[in-house]
Scaffold this motif. Structure first.
Motif, PDB file in Angstrom:
ATOM      1  N   HIS A 148       0.654  -1.239  -0.275  1.00  0.00           N
ATOM      2  CA  HIS A 148       0.023   0.010  -0.102  1.00  0.00           C
ATOM      3  C   HIS A 148       0.880   0.997  -0.107  1.00  0.00           C
ATOM      4  CE1 HIS A 148      -2.806  -2.983   2.022  1.00  0.00           C
ATOM      5  NE2 HIS A 148      -3.478  -2.325   1.019  1.00  0.00           N
ATOM      6  N   LEU A 149       2.024   1.214   0.612  1.00  0.00           N
ATOM      7  CA  LEU A 149       3.077   2.352   0.586  1.00  0.00           C
ATOM      8  C   LEU A 149       4.382   1.826   0.610  1.00  0.00           C
ATOM      9  CD1 LEU A 149       3.352   5.175   1.330  1.00  0.00           C
ATOM     10  CD2 LEU A 149       3.529   4.785   3.680  1.00  0.00           C
ATOM     11  N   ARG A 166       2.773   2.652  -7.456  1.00  0.00           N
ATOM     12  CA  ARG A 166       2.490   2.660  -5.857  1.00  0.00           C
ATOM     13  C   ARG A 166       3.051   3.918  -5.299  1.00  0.00           C
ATOM     14  NH1 ARG A 166      -0.510  -0.283  -7.033  1.00  0.00           N
ATOM     15  NH2 ARG A 166      -0.829  -2.367  -6.544  1.00  0.00           N
ATOM     16  N   ALA A 167       2.143   4.469  -4.256  1.00  0.00           N
ATOM     17  CA  ALA A 167       2.421   5.688  -3.474  1.00  0.00           C
ATOM     18  C   ALA A 167       3.722   5.256  -2.602  1.00  0.00           C
ATOM     19  CB  ALA A 167       1.299   5.871  -2.526  1.00  0.00           C
ATOM     20  N   SER A 168       4.527   6.458  -2.517  1.00  0.00           N
ATOM     21  CA  SER A 168       5.928   6.307  -1.941  1.00  0.00           C
ATOM     22  C   SER A 168       6.394   7.451  -1.105  1.00  0.00           C
ATOM     23  CB  SER A 168       7.090   5.897  -2.841  1.00  0.00           C
ATOM     24  OG  SER A 168       7.097   7.041  -3.672  1.00  0.00           O
ATOM     25  N   ALA A 176      -7.449   5.861   1.430  1.00  0.00           N
ATOM     26  CA  ALA A 176      -7.735   6.343  -0.092  1.00  0.00           C
ATOM     27  C   ALA A 176      -6.758   7.347  -0.634  1.00  0.00           C
ATOM     28  CB  ALA A 176      -9.361   7.031  -0.017  1.00  0.00           C
ATOM     29  N   ALA A 177      -6.421   8.061   0.124  1.00  0.00           N
ATOM     30  CA  ALA A 177      -5.351   8.951  -0.245  1.00  0.00           C
ATOM     31  C   ALA A 177      -3.892   8.373  -0.782  1.00  0.00           C
ATOM     32  CB  ALA A 177      -4.654   9.914   0.943  1.00  0.00           C
ATOM     33  N   LEU A 178      -3.752   7.051  -0.368  1.00  0.00           N
ATOM     34  CA  LEU A 178      -2.586   6.252  -0.901  1.00  0.00           C
ATOM     35  C   LEU A 178      -2.992   5.889  -2.297  1.00  0.00           C
ATOM     36  CD1 LEU A 178      -1.532   4.539   2.286  1.00  0.00           C
ATOM     37  CD2 LEU A 178      -0.271   6.213   1.085  1.00  0.00           C
ATOM     38  N   GLU A 179      -4.394   5.308  -2.371  1.00  0.00           N
ATOM     39  CA  GLU A 179      -4.957   4.909  -3.644  1.00  0.00           C
ATOM     40  C   GLU A 179      -4.637   6.108  -4.514  1.00  0.00           C
ATOM     41  OE1 GLU A 179      -8.465   2.462  -5.825  1.00  0.00           O
ATOM     42  OE2 GLU A 179      -8.685   2.987  -3.565  1.00  0.00           O
ATOM     43  N   ALA A 212       1.071   8.141  -9.633  1.00  0.00           N
ATOM     44  CA  ALA A 212       2.340   7.380  -9.857  1.00  0.00           C
ATOM     45  C   ALA A 212       2.020   6.562 -11.173  1.00  0.00           C
ATOM     46  CB  ALA A 212       2.895   6.607  -8.710  1.00  0.00           C
ATOM     47  N   GLY A 213       1.236   5.788 -11.080  1.00  0.00           N
ATOM     48  CA  GLY A 213       1.148   4.878 -12.240  1.00  0.00           C
ATOM     49  C   GLY A 213       0.995   5.726 -13.590  1.00  0.00           C
ATOM     50  N   GLY A 214       0.487   7.014 -13.539  1.00  0.00           N
ATOM     51  CA  GLY A 214       0.241   7.735 -14.531  1.00  0.00           C
ATOM     52  C   GLY A 214       1.595   8.101 -15.240  1.00  0.00           C
ATOM     53  N   LEU A 215       2.664   8.089 -14.379  1.00  0.00           N
ATOM     54  CA  LEU A 215       4.042   8.423 -14.952  1.00  0.00           C
ATOM     55  C   LEU A 215       4.837   7.163 -15.714  1.00  0.00           C
ATOM     56  CD1 LEU A 215       5.439  10.685 -12.484  1.00  0.00           C
ATOM     57  CD2 LEU A 215       4.379  11.522 -14.501  1.00  0.00           C
TER      58      LEU A 215
END
Length: 396
Positions: free
Chosen positions: A261-262, A280-282, A333-336, A342-345
């Motif tokens: 998730h992080l 993935r959020a980081s 939800a903020a992580l999602e 991130a995936g958009g890059l």
């Protein structure tokens, strides 16, 4: 396509993984490959390079250290360049592709020393700031492929193509994986590589142990740590009642990244590319001793896109990290949302795009439009305005 293509890469996985990804794509297209590498990477007994002609060249870094170390490094690179020139004269490649770092210097200098009969020279830059080796080599390169839309210190006039960072096949297969369910366990992946991993061993367990009981009970941690730190990190998690897997190296990286998730870790070009590829959020902590502070620029690109958060190592304290984690883990939800950003890059076609560039340089050198099947994609060129930005100084 009888003339071979030389891949110049070595050192750490951050430079070698994209080289392997490109080699796999080029081999699938029927090209003959030659690997030029350094003693750290050594001969490859497995993977795409195993069946290729390979050459391990002398060389050494020149950054840091005293005058004697720098002189020895320069002499080693010079010996490597002369040996590379001799090999290249015999091999007669169409293109030499370098992936940055000092292992790419001897092969590309050797190519330049061939003079008018030299092959095409293509560089790949994995960071948002041109590395020292690529900055040296860019003056006689024919084109440079970048992983970021904005790259500082690229010399004006050099053909600059945004291809993205080629990643390992298993990472590419997990591209834009759905965000995992966060109603139960909260999975945190901590990776730090061999350089600077101790700061994560010092800060992360202490921070997670101080989280509220309700959050701490849901945590499932996977943390990379140096061998000398393993026992104390494991003990810290056990004492806090946190389920944790701690090891100096993990296999199934794509699976672990997909399930997280992080992610907490450094901001090397390869790491940021993998975060973007999977989505993935980081929380990124740039390596403070990086020569050009390129990791801060890498992290900044992800932060500006909304895909993560950056903490400087000087401010990476249990208090600062704890404040951020309490906010993020309490709101999956903020992580999602950040994971989607991130995936958009991510650029799942990065290896293909880089192979297209290599084939186009072959075609241009031959004065033709290329053989059947050449997939040239000029629309990937960075537009003049962005190219001007890429040549300027980036603020991290």
């Amino acid at each position: 396509m009888s003339a071979p293509i030389v891949i110049a890469a070595g050192g750490t996985g951050g430079h070698f993984f994209p080289a392997e990804a490109l080699a796999t794509e080029l081999a699938a297209r029927g090209h003959t490959l030659v690997l030029m590498t350094d003693t750290r990477a050594g001969r490859r007994e497995h993977g795409v390079f195993a069946a290729c002609e390979q050459h391990v060249l002398p060389g050494s870094g020149v950054a840091g250290g005293g005058a004697v170390r720098k002189l020895r490094g320069i002499l080693a690179l010079g010996r490597g360049a002369l040996r590379a020139r001799s090999i290249l004269r015999r091999v007669r490649p169409a293109v030499v592709v370098g992936f940055g770092g000092y292992p790419s210097v001897p092969p590309l200098l050797g190519a330049r020393l061939l003079g008018r009969k030299r092959p095409q020279i293509v560089l790949h830059e994995g960071n948002a700031v041109l590395g020292q080796a690529n900055a040296l080599l860019a003056r006689f390169a024919d084109a440079i492929a970048t992983s970021f839309a904005r790259v500082a210190k690229v010399p004006p006039g050099l053909e600059t193509i945004l291809t993205g960072m080629p990643v390992r096949a298993e990472i590419a297969a997990a591209a834009r994986a759905p965000f995992p369910d966060a109603t139960g366990d909260l999975r945190v992946l901590v990776w730090g590589g061999s350089l600077g991993a101790r700061v994560f061993a010092d800060v992360v367990p202490q921070t997670l142990a101080a989280l509220p009981d309700a959050l701490r009970a849901r945590l499932r941690v996977t943390q990379q740590a140096r061998k000398e730190d393993l026992e104390r990190v494991r003990a810290a998690y056990a004492q806090a009642g946190i389920e944790a897997e701690v090891a100096p190296f993990f296999d199934r990286v794509a699976e672990r990244l997909r399930d997280a998730h992080l992610v907490i870790g450094r901001a090397g070009g390869s790491s940021v590319a993998e975060l973007s590829m999977v989505g993935r959020a980081s929380i990124m902590v740039p390596l403070p001793i990086a020569a050009s502070d390129e990791q801060s620029a890498n992290a900044d690109a992800l932060v500006r896109a909304g895909g993560g958060w950056m903490l400087r190592q000087s401010g990476f304290t249990p208090e600062a990290l704890g404040e951020l984690l309490r906010e993020l883990l309490a709101q999956p939800a903020a992580l999602e949302v950040a994971s989607r950003a991130a995936g958009g890059l991510g650029r799942p076609d990065a290896a293909s795009a880089l192979a297209d560039l290599v084939e186009r340089r072959i075609a241009l050198a031959c004065g033709t439009t290329g053989p059947d099947g050449l997939r040239s994609q000029p629309e990937r060129s960075i537009p003049p305005r962005a190219q001007h930005q890429a040549s300027g100084t980036m603020r991290a």
